[in-house]
Design a protein around this motif. Structure first.
Motif, mmCIF file in Angstrom:
data_model
loop_
_atom_site.group_PDB
_atom_site.id
_atom_site.type_symbol
_atom_site.label_atom_id
_atom_site.label_comp_id
_atom_site.label_asym_id
_atom_site.label_seq_id
_atom_site.Cartn_x
_atom_site.Cartn_y
_atom_site.Cartn_z
ATOM 1 N N ASP A 97 -0.622 6.814 10.253
ATOM 2 C CA ASP A 97 -1.166 7.285 8.985
ATOM 3 C C ASP A 97 -1.066 8.807 8.905
ATOM 4 O O ASP A 97 -0.704 9.375 7.859
ATOM 5 C CB ASP A 97 -2.618 6.827 8.841
ATOM 6 C CG ASP A 97 -3.226 7.178 7.493
ATOM 7 O OD1 ASP A 97 -2.511 7.098 6.464
ATOM 8 O OD2 ASP A 97 -4.415 7.538 7.458
ATOM 9 N N PHE A 119 2.924 9.837 8.818
ATOM 10 C CA PHE A 119 3.618 9.583 7.544
ATOM 11 C C PHE A 119 2.839 10.108 6.332
ATOM 12 O O PHE A 119 3.292 9.965 5.206
ATOM 13 C CB PHE A 119 3.889 8.082 7.395
ATOM 14 C CG PHE A 119 4.924 7.566 8.346
ATOM 15 C CD1 PHE A 119 6.272 7.640 8.047
ATOM 16 C CD2 PHE A 119 4.556 7.023 9.570
ATOM 17 C CE1 PHE A 119 7.237 7.175 8.926
ATOM 18 C CE2 PHE A 119 5.506 6.554 10.468
ATOM 19 C CZ PHE A 119 6.855 6.631 10.142
ATOM 20 N N THR A 121 0.228 9.026 4.809
ATOM 21 C CA THR A 121 0.023 7.944 3.843
ATOM 22 C C THR A 121 -1.399 7.880 3.307
ATOM 23 O O THR A 121 -1.667 7.156 2.342
ATOM 24 C CB THR A 121 0.407 6.587 4.477
ATOM 25 O OG1 THR A 121 -0.049 6.530 5.832
ATOM 26 C CG2 THR A 121 1.917 6.414 4.473
ATOM 27 N N LEU A 138 -4.170 6.423 4.121
ATOM 28 C CA LEU A 138 -4.788 5.106 3.992
ATOM 29 C C LEU A 138 -6.308 5.248 4.033
ATOM 30 O O LEU A 138 -6.852 6.030 4.810
ATOM 31 C CB LEU A 138 -4.328 4.193 5.131
ATOM 32 C CG LEU A 138 -2.839 3.806 5.139
ATOM 33 C CD1 LEU A 138 -2.484 3.129 6.450
ATOM 34 C CD2 LEU A 138 -2.513 2.886 3.963
ATOM 35 N N ARG A 195 0.805 -1.224 0.000
ATOM 36 C CA ARG A 195 0.000 0.000 0.000
ATOM 37 C C ARG A 195 0.841 1.278 0.000
ATOM 38 O O ARG A 195 0.480 2.259 -0.648
ATOM 39 C CB ARG A 195 -0.939 0.008 1.216
ATOM 40 C CG ARG A 195 -2.066 -1.007 1.127
ATOM 41 C CD ARG A 195 -2.819 -1.129 2.435
ATOM 42 N NE ARG A 195 -4.067 -1.850 2.277
ATOM 43 C CZ ARG A 195 -4.161 -3.186 2.254
ATOM 44 N NH1 ARG A 195 -3.068 -3.923 2.393
ATOM 45 N NH2 ARG A 195 -5.347 -3.761 2.094
ATOM 46 N N ILE A 196 1.966 1.268 0.716
ATOM 47 C CA ILE A 196 2.709 2.525 0.867
ATOM 48 C C ILE A 196 4.175 2.432 0.436
ATOM 49 O O ILE A 196 4.928 3.399 0.581
ATOM 50 C CB ILE A 196 2.615 3.056 2.309
ATOM 51 C CG1 ILE A 196 3.314 2.124 3.306
ATOM 52 C CG2 ILE A 196 1.159 3.268 2.709
ATOM 53 C CD1 ILE A 196 3.402 2.701 4.719
ATOM 54 N N PHE A 250 7.129 2.887 8.991
ATOM 55 C CA PHE A 250 5.737 2.928 9.445
ATOM 56 C C PHE A 250 5.469 1.773 10.409
ATOM 57 O O PHE A 250 4.896 1.973 11.488
ATOM 58 C CB PHE A 250 4.814 2.836 8.225
ATOM 59 C CG PHE A 250 3.350 3.048 8.504
ATOM 60 C CD1 PHE A 250 2.598 2.119 9.227
ATOM 61 C CD2 PHE A 250 2.695 4.171 8.020
ATOM 62 C CE1 PHE A 250 1.246 2.301 9.473
ATOM 63 C CE2 PHE A 250 1.332 4.374 8.259
ATOM 64 C CZ PHE A 250 0.614 3.432 8.983
ATOM 65 N N GLN A 308 7.970 3.404 2.546
ATOM 66 C CA GLN A 308 7.700 3.914 3.902
ATOM 67 C C GLN A 308 7.289 2.803 4.873
ATOM 68 O O GLN A 308 7.221 3.030 6.083
ATOM 69 C CB GLN A 308 6.585 4.955 3.863
ATOM 70 C CG GLN A 308 6.983 6.319 3.326
ATOM 71 C CD GLN A 308 5.831 7.301 3.423
ATOM 72 O OE1 GLN A 308 4.799 7.132 2.779
ATOM 73 N NE2 GLN A 308 6.006 8.324 4.239
#
Length: 224
Positions: free
Chosen positions: A70, A73, A75, A77, A26-27, A34, A30
């Motif tokens: 989340d 970072f 991100t 999500l 997903r990321i 994470f 990172q």
């Protein structure tokens, strides 16, 4: 001597790397940082709630820590991403050494208990999925005392629940805070060093046993 063994679950018996793989998809790059922050924040939240006497299910600490990371970072999500990542924790596999190690300990006459900050239902589901549940004499969850490890109340509850004593019980964990907590309470403790890079907290306190995997435990107990 036959011992009553208290096995930590996440990271000790159960391999959480599948969550990292799912996160990485997903990321990307990172994911490593994470994941490390997620775990650290998860524990921090449980420690803080314990100090405040504001117990919640450990899954709440995990979810709150996920939300924090989340945001940290950036991100972004989605709700489904977070739901899927949380679901990963219910279907994780065991480390390769665990089943044969537990069977060996069982054959030697020791009593085996899963002992976790997680809820009894969550741990039961996890152990069943990993085909380990039948090897245990029971599950001891902190939810019944509304406190988290490494509080001495939790280790004392383990002895009460399993009708064991400090002298004939031993905690097994890959988490130094858990090992130190059990030692300070007065219980023997084995640190499972799951990675060569893992460092035991330099508090001047040493584990009773230092092992690389669960298969090493039987011989360590025999030598004790």
């Amino acid at each position: 001597m036959k011992y009553t063994l208290a096995f930590d679950v996440y990271g000790t018996l159960i391999n959480t790397s599948a969550v990292f793989i799912s996160l990485e998809k997903r990321i990307g790059l990172q994911a490593k940082q994470f994941m490390e922050n997620w775990r650290n924040k998860q524990l921090e939240y449980s420690f803080r709630r314990g100090l405040m006497n504001k117990y919640v299910d450990f899954a709440v600490c995990t979810e709150n820590a996920l939300e924090f990371c989340d945001l940290t970072f950036k991100t972004n999500l989605s709700s489904n991403d977070k739901k899927d990542l949380m679901s990963e924790y219910t279907v994780l596999p065991a480390f390769p050494d665990v089943e044969i190690g537990l069977k060996s300990l069982k054959k030697s006459g020791h009593q085996l208990f899963a002992f976790s900050n997680g809820s009894a239902n969550a741990i039961k589901m996890l152990l069943e999925n990993a085909n380990l549940f039948s090897l245990f004499d029971g599950i001891v969850s902190v939810e019944e005392v509304q406190m988290f490890k490494p509080s001495p109340l939790v280790y004392d509850y383990f002895n009460t629940k399993t009708k064991s004593t400090k002298a004939d019980s031993c905690l097994i964990s890959s988490n130094p805070f858990d090992v130190i907590g059990a030692l300070e309470y007065g219980m023997r403790s084995a640190w499972v060093q799951r990675s060569p890079e893992a460092i035991f907290d330099p508090w001047g306190i040493e584990p009773t046993f230092k092992i690389k995997d669960i298969m090493d435990l039987n011989s360590a107990l025999l030598e004790d």
